[in-house]
Design a protein around this motif. Structure first.
Motif, PDB file in Angstrom:
ATOM      1  N   SER A 210       0.809  -1.225   0.000  1.00 53.02           N
ATOM      2  CA  SER A 210       0.000   0.000   0.000  1.00 53.02           C
ATOM      3  C   SER A 210       0.837   1.268   0.000  1.00 53.02           C
ATOM      4  O   SER A 210       0.290   2.361  -0.150  1.00 53.02           O
ATOM      5  CB  SER A 210      -0.943   0.004   1.215  1.00 53.02           C
ATOM      6  N   THR A 211       2.171   1.143   0.167  1.00 54.22           N
ATOM      7  CA  THR A 211       3.044   2.321   0.194  1.00 54.22           C
ATOM      8  C   THR A 211       4.309   2.064  -0.609  1.00 54.22           C
ATOM      9  O   THR A 211       4.674   0.909  -0.857  1.00 54.22           O
ATOM     10  CB  THR A 211       3.433   2.698   1.635  1.00 54.22           C
ATOM     11  N   GLU A 212       4.995   3.159  -0.990  1.00 52.24           N
ATOM     12  CA  GLU A 212       6.272   3.026  -1.688  1.00 52.24           C
ATOM     13  C   GLU A 212       7.318   2.405  -0.776  1.00 52.24           C
ATOM     14  O   GLU A 212       8.148   1.611  -1.221  1.00 52.24           O
ATOM     15  CB  GLU A 212       6.740   4.407  -2.171  1.00 52.24           C
ATOM     16  N   ASN A 213       7.284   2.752   0.491  1.00 53.95           N
ATOM     17  CA  ASN A 213       8.230   2.160   1.437  1.00 53.95           C
ATOM     18  C   ASN A 213       8.001   0.663   1.589  1.00 53.95           C
ATOM     19  O   ASN A 213       8.932  -0.097   1.875  1.00 53.95           O
ATOM     20  CB  ASN A 213       8.108   2.844   2.811  1.00 53.95           C
ATOM     21  N   GLY A 214       6.760   0.252   1.396  1.00 50.44           N
ATOM     22  CA  GLY A 214       6.463  -1.176   1.454  1.00 50.44           C
ATOM     23  C   GLY A 214       7.170  -1.931   0.332  1.00 50.44           C
ATOM     24  O   GLY A 214       7.683  -3.033   0.549  1.00 50.44           O
TER      25      GLY A 214
END
Length: 273
Positions: A210-214
């Motif tokens: 759900s996130t770029e960091n993910g």
């Protein structure tokens, strides 16, 4: 081998060096940092030498003609021998013909040893065994998670390269999505494109977050030899942890690290267009 043939062979070998170098660089558009050319050069040198020798030995040597006895000039002749079958070739023309012959031999040789796409892919990836790759902007036509909520289109030009990678690499595809429906659309589009039919890639290796960091976290956990992404921030963050990275960007960017390469598209990195 006649003395003239030996001299011809020496001249041809002297002239094919530079041309051979150009052919290698055009035929294998591979970074020297990723490919050790010592074995390729040794094989190429031996093969070209064999080709040269074979071509020279195959051509029957012209029998030497005995010069006709000089006859006394007839009245009205100028005293100059004007045999129509004798021609003088200027040195520059002879050199040009030798260069052309050397280029033809090299061209014939490289046409017979042109590497396959699979060989190029393996060489460009430095024999890496695990690859992680973002979907949006690389495998898919869409350029953002918002776009794949509406439609998902697999780029047909990248399929051949993608399938070659799956033949010898453990490939993981990943993307940030905004809802479960986007996941379903992505998997369906990949299945319809035939990505899962080769056996090298399965649905379980398509990861969503759900996130770029993910996505960055996925890459660090998998520890691939190569990561392919479009986000320059993620590429920069992972440069310290991943052996090699490929930044896909339509705009040519400065190289941020020695282990980070760039290309407008995945297939262009492998010289497919």
């Amino acid at each position: 081998m006649a003395e003239s043939s030996k001299q011809e062979l020496v001249q041809l070998i002297k002239r094919f060096g530079a041309y051979l170098t150009v052919k290698i660089s055009n035929l294998l558009p591979i970074s020297l940092q990723n490919l050790d050319l010592r074995s390729v050069g040794a094989i190429a040198g031996l093969a070209v030498a064999i080709v040269f020798t074979w071509r020279l030995l195959r051509s029957p040597s012209q029998p030497q003609r005995r010069e006709p006895k000089r006859q006394a000039g007839t009245p009205g002749s100028s005293g100059v021998n004007t045999h129509s079958n004798v021609s003088l070739v200027p040195p520059r023309v002879s050199s040009s013909l030798e260069d052309s012959r050397a280029q033809n031999v090299v061209d014939e040789f490289f046409q017979s040893v042109k590497p396959t796409l699979g060989q190029i892919v393996r060489q460009k990836l430095s024999e890496g065994r695990k690859v992680t790759c973002r979907l949006v902007g690389v495998i898919l036509e869409e350029s953002s998670p918002e776009e794949i909520q509406k439609k998902v289109t697999v780029r047909s030009s990248v399929l051949e390269v993608l399938l070659e990678i799956t033949k010898f690499c453990d490939l993981y595809l990943m993307e940030r999505v905004l809802d479960d429906e986007s996941e379903r659309k992505v998997l369906l589009a990949l299945e319809d494109a035939g990505v899962f039919t080769s056996g090298g890639l399965v649905k379980d290796k398509v990861l969503f977050c759900s996130t770029e960091n993910g996505r960055s976290s996925f890459v660090r956990q998998l520890e691939p030899d190569w990561h392919i992404d479009t986000n320059p921030e993620i590429v920069f963050q992972l440069a310290r942890f991943i052996k090699y990275q490929l930044h896909i960007s339509p705009v040519r960017s400065e190289r941020t690290a020695p282990n980070v390469f760039s290309a407008p598209a995945l297939e262009q990195f492998f010289g497919c267009v």
